[in-house]
Design a protein around this motif. Structure first.
Motif, PDB file in Angstrom:
ATOM      1  N   TYR A  24       0.845  -1.192   0.000  1.00 34.72           N
ATOM      2  CA  TYR A  24       0.000   0.000   0.000  1.00 34.72           C
ATOM      3  C   TYR A  24       0.879   1.240   0.000  1.00 34.72           C
ATOM      4  O   TYR A  24       1.557   1.524   0.991  1.00 34.72           O
ATOM      5  CB  TYR A  24      -0.942  -0.040   1.215  1.00 34.72           C
ATOM      6  CG  TYR A  24      -1.784  -1.286   1.175  1.00 34.72           C
ATOM      7  CD1 TYR A  24      -2.878  -1.368   0.328  1.00 34.72           C
ATOM      8  CD2 TYR A  24      -1.452  -2.411   1.928  1.00 34.72           C
ATOM      9  CE1 TYR A  24      -3.637  -2.521   0.244  1.00 34.72           C
ATOM     10  CE2 TYR A  24      -2.210  -3.569   1.855  1.00 34.72           C
ATOM     11  CZ  TYR A  24      -3.300  -3.613   1.006  1.00 34.72           C
ATOM     12  OH  TYR A  24      -4.043  -4.758   0.916  1.00 34.72           O
ATOM     13  N   THR A 128      -1.959  11.283   6.512  1.00 36.30           N
ATOM     14  CA  THR A 128      -2.498  10.060   7.099  1.00 36.30           C
ATOM     15  C   THR A 128      -3.438   9.340   6.124  1.00 36.30           C
ATOM     16  O   THR A 128      -4.161   8.428   6.525  1.00 36.30           O
ATOM     17  CB  THR A 128      -3.264  10.383   8.401  1.00 36.30           C
ATOM     18  OG1 THR A 128      -4.304  11.324   8.102  1.00 36.30           O
ATOM     19  CG2 THR A 128      -2.338  10.952   9.463  1.00 36.30           C
ATOM     20  N   MET A 131      -4.294   5.372   5.880  1.00 36.71           N
ATOM     21  CA  MET A 131      -3.697   4.647   7.006  1.00 36.71           C
ATOM     22  C   MET A 131      -4.726   4.028   7.936  1.00 36.71           C
ATOM     23  O   MET A 131      -4.428   3.055   8.624  1.00 36.71           O
ATOM     24  CB  MET A 131      -2.742   5.559   7.774  1.00 36.71           C
ATOM     25  CG  MET A 131      -1.502   5.874   6.964  1.00 36.71           C
ATOM     26  SD  MET A 131      -0.360   6.912   7.851  1.00 36.71           S
ATOM     27  CE  MET A 131       0.844   7.219   6.565  1.00 36.71           C
ATOM     28  N   GLU A 132      -5.954   4.574   7.954  1.00 34.57           N
ATOM     29  CA  GLU A 132      -6.992   3.975   8.787  1.00 34.57           C
ATOM     30  C   GLU A 132      -7.528   2.696   8.148  1.00 34.57           C
ATOM     31  O   GLU A 132      -8.141   1.877   8.819  1.00 34.57           O
ATOM     32  CB  GLU A 132      -8.130   4.975   9.058  1.00 34.57           C
ATOM     33  CG  GLU A 132      -9.035   5.244   7.878  1.00 34.57           C
ATOM     34  CD  GLU A 132      -8.461   6.221   6.833  1.00 34.57           C
ATOM     35  OE1 GLU A 132      -9.212   6.576   5.928  1.00 34.57           O
ATOM     36  OE2 GLU A 132      -7.281   6.596   6.913  1.00 34.57           O
ATOM     37  N   TYR A 134      -5.363   0.739   5.847  1.00 34.90           N
ATOM     38  CA  TYR A 134      -4.204  -0.152   5.675  1.00 34.90           C
ATOM     39  C   TYR A 134      -3.116   0.257   6.662  1.00 34.90           C
ATOM     40  O   TYR A 134      -2.485   1.309   6.501  1.00 34.90           O
ATOM     41  CB  TYR A 134      -3.672  -0.072   4.245  1.00 34.90           C
ATOM     42  CG  TYR A 134      -4.739  -0.345   3.208  1.00 34.90           C
ATOM     43  CD1 TYR A 134      -5.245  -1.628   3.042  1.00 34.90           C
ATOM     44  CD2 TYR A 134      -5.252   0.677   2.417  1.00 34.90           C
ATOM     45  CE1 TYR A 134      -6.234  -1.883   2.108  1.00 34.90           C
ATOM     46  CE2 TYR A 134      -6.240   0.430   1.474  1.00 34.90           C
ATOM     47  CZ  TYR A 134      -6.724  -0.848   1.331  1.00 34.90           C
ATOM     48  OH  TYR A 134      -7.708  -1.099   0.401  1.00 34.90           O
ATOM     49  N   SER A 135      -2.880  -0.558   7.656  1.00 30.67           N
ATOM     50  CA  SER A 135      -1.897  -0.221   8.686  1.00 30.67           C
ATOM     51  C   SER A 135      -0.478  -0.141   8.122  1.00 30.67           C
ATOM     52  O   SER A 135       0.376   0.519   8.710  1.00 30.67           O
ATOM     53  CB  SER A 135      -1.944  -1.232   9.832  1.00 30.67           C
ATOM     54  OG  SER A 135      -1.651  -2.527   9.341  1.00 30.67           O
ATOM     55  N   ASP A 136      -0.231  -0.795   6.985  1.00 24.33           N
ATOM     56  CA  ASP A 136       1.106  -0.750   6.390  1.00 24.33           C
ATOM     57  C   ASP A 136       1.192   0.232   5.207  1.00 24.33           C
ATOM     58  O   ASP A 136       2.122   0.173   4.413  1.00 24.33           O
ATOM     59  CB  ASP A 136       1.570  -2.147   5.977  1.00 24.33           C
ATOM     60  CG  ASP A 136       0.586  -2.873   5.076  1.00 24.33           C
ATOM     61  OD1 ASP A 136      -0.560  -2.402   4.929  1.00 24.33           O
ATOM     62  OD2 ASP A 136       0.963  -3.922   4.517  1.00 24.33           O
ATOM     63  N   GLN A 137       0.237   1.157   5.138  1.00 28.33           N
ATOM     64  CA  GLN A 137       0.245   2.194   4.098  1.00 28.33           C
ATOM     65  C   GLN A 137       1.505   3.045   4.213  1.00 28.33           C
ATOM     66  O   GLN A 137       1.925   3.405   5.303  1.00 28.33           O
ATOM     67  CB  GLN A 137      -0.985   3.094   4.234  1.00 28.33           C
ATOM     68  CG  GLN A 137      -0.994   4.291   3.319  1.00 28.33           C
ATOM     69  CD  GLN A 137      -1.194   3.935   1.855  1.00 28.33           C
ATOM     70  OE1 GLN A 137      -1.849   2.956   1.547  1.00 28.33           O
ATOM     71  NE2 GLN A 137      -0.639   4.734   0.977  1.00 28.33           N
ATOM     72  N   THR A 155       4.511   6.931   7.388  1.00 23.27           N
ATOM     73  CA  THR A 155       3.832   5.677   7.721  1.00 23.27           C
ATOM     74  C   THR A 155       2.914   5.923   8.917  1.00 23.27           C
ATOM     75  O   THR A 155       2.899   7.016   9.479  1.00 23.27           O
ATOM     76  CB  THR A 155       4.862   4.591   8.096  1.00 23.27           C
ATOM     77  OG1 THR A 155       5.553   5.011   9.284  1.00 23.27           O
ATOM     78  CG2 THR A 155       5.867   4.343   6.975  1.00 23.27           C
ATOM     79  N   ALA A 156       2.202   4.902   9.326  1.00 18.90           N
ATOM     80  CA  ALA A 156       1.321   5.026  10.488  1.00 18.90           C
ATOM     81  C   ALA A 156       2.110   5.396  11.744  1.00 18.90           C
ATOM     82  O   ALA A 156       1.590   6.064  12.631  1.00 18.90           O
ATOM     83  CB  ALA A 156       0.550   3.727  10.711  1.00 18.90           C
ATOM     84  N   ASP A 157       3.365   4.990  11.822  1.00 23.07           N
ATOM     85  CA  ASP A 157       4.211   5.320  12.975  1.00 23.07           C
ATOM     86  C   ASP A 157       4.835   6.705  12.871  1.00 23.07           C
ATOM     87  O   ASP A 157       5.323   7.240  13.859  1.00 23.07           O
ATOM     88  CB  ASP A 157       5.330   4.284  13.128  1.00 23.07           C
ATOM     89  CG  ASP A 157       4.790   2.904  13.470  1.00 23.07           C
ATOM     90  OD1 ASP A 157       3.732   2.822  14.123  1.00 23.07           O
ATOM     91  OD2 ASP A 157       5.428   1.915  13.061  1.00 23.07           O
ATOM     92  N   THR A 159       3.670  10.025  10.749  1.00 23.97           N
ATOM     93  CA  THR A 159       2.733  10.613   9.786  1.00 23.97           C
ATOM     94  C   THR A 159       3.099  12.024   9.336  1.00 23.97           C
ATOM     95  O   THR A 159       2.387  12.600   8.523  1.00 23.97           O
ATOM     96  CB  THR A 159       1.306  10.652  10.367  1.00 23.97           C
ATOM     97  OG1 THR A 159       1.307  11.439  11.553  1.00 23.97           O
ATOM     98  CG2 THR A 159       0.794   9.244  10.651  1.00 23.97           C
TER      99      THR A 159
END
Length: 164
Positions: A24, A128, A131-132, A134-137, A155-157, A159
């Motif tokens: 993603y 973001t 990201m809600e 696909y956690s690996d977006q 990434t989600a970590d 943003t």
């Protein structure tokens, strides 16, 4: 410089060749055009990922990139992207204006701008998008301002990021 060329090649292949994908990724090109005193933004997002995010956000099925796409679908797309993609220039939040969109195979290409930018000392980007869903977006931000090319991997970590 070789690394950048390889990254561009891999991203081009990734965004243009595969109909089904297990990764993603979205790419945002952010360029400062000093003669026009504006920032021009191009987004490239897989259409199925975007429709999934819109459906989750608005609780209705959207049809971006399909023959049945409606003006309301486009409004939802713009609302979603403006909620999830934010830019500050020199520490000041800026309004992003939608210009148009087009399809390139299975990718939605969006065109945006930020007017009345006379100079950039710092560019802060928060993204973001998707990201809600696909956690690996991964959202790649490529910039060109003050004669300097830079990029961010969000990434989600992580943003957001700042470029100077």
């Amino acid at each position: 410089m070789k690394k950048i060329g390889i990254v561009y090649f891999l991203l081009f292949i990734a965004l243009s060749s595969f109909t089904i994908h297990k990764f993603y990724i979205a790419i945002y090109q952010v360029n400062f055009v000093s003669e026009k005193k504006r920032i021009e933004i191009t987004s490239r997002i897989f259409v199925d990922d975007l429709n999934a995010a819109l459906e989750q956000r608005f609780k209705v099925k959207t049809h971006i990139g399909e023959d049945s796409e409606t003006p309301d679908d486009r409004l939802k797309m713009n609302q979603y992207l403006l909620e999830h993609f934010k830019i500050k220039v020199n520490g000041v939040p800026k309004s992003i204006v939608f210009i148009s969109k087009e399809m390139e195979s299975n990718v939605v290409v969006g065109y945006y701008k930020i007017n009345e930018i006379s100079s950039i000392k710092s560019l802060s980007v928060e993204n973001t998008s998707l990201m809600e869903v696909y956690s690996d977006q991964q959202n790649i931000i490529q910039t060109n301002f003050n004669g300097k090319k830079q990029s961010l991997l969000l990434t989600a970590d992580n943003t957001n990021g700042v470029l100077k």
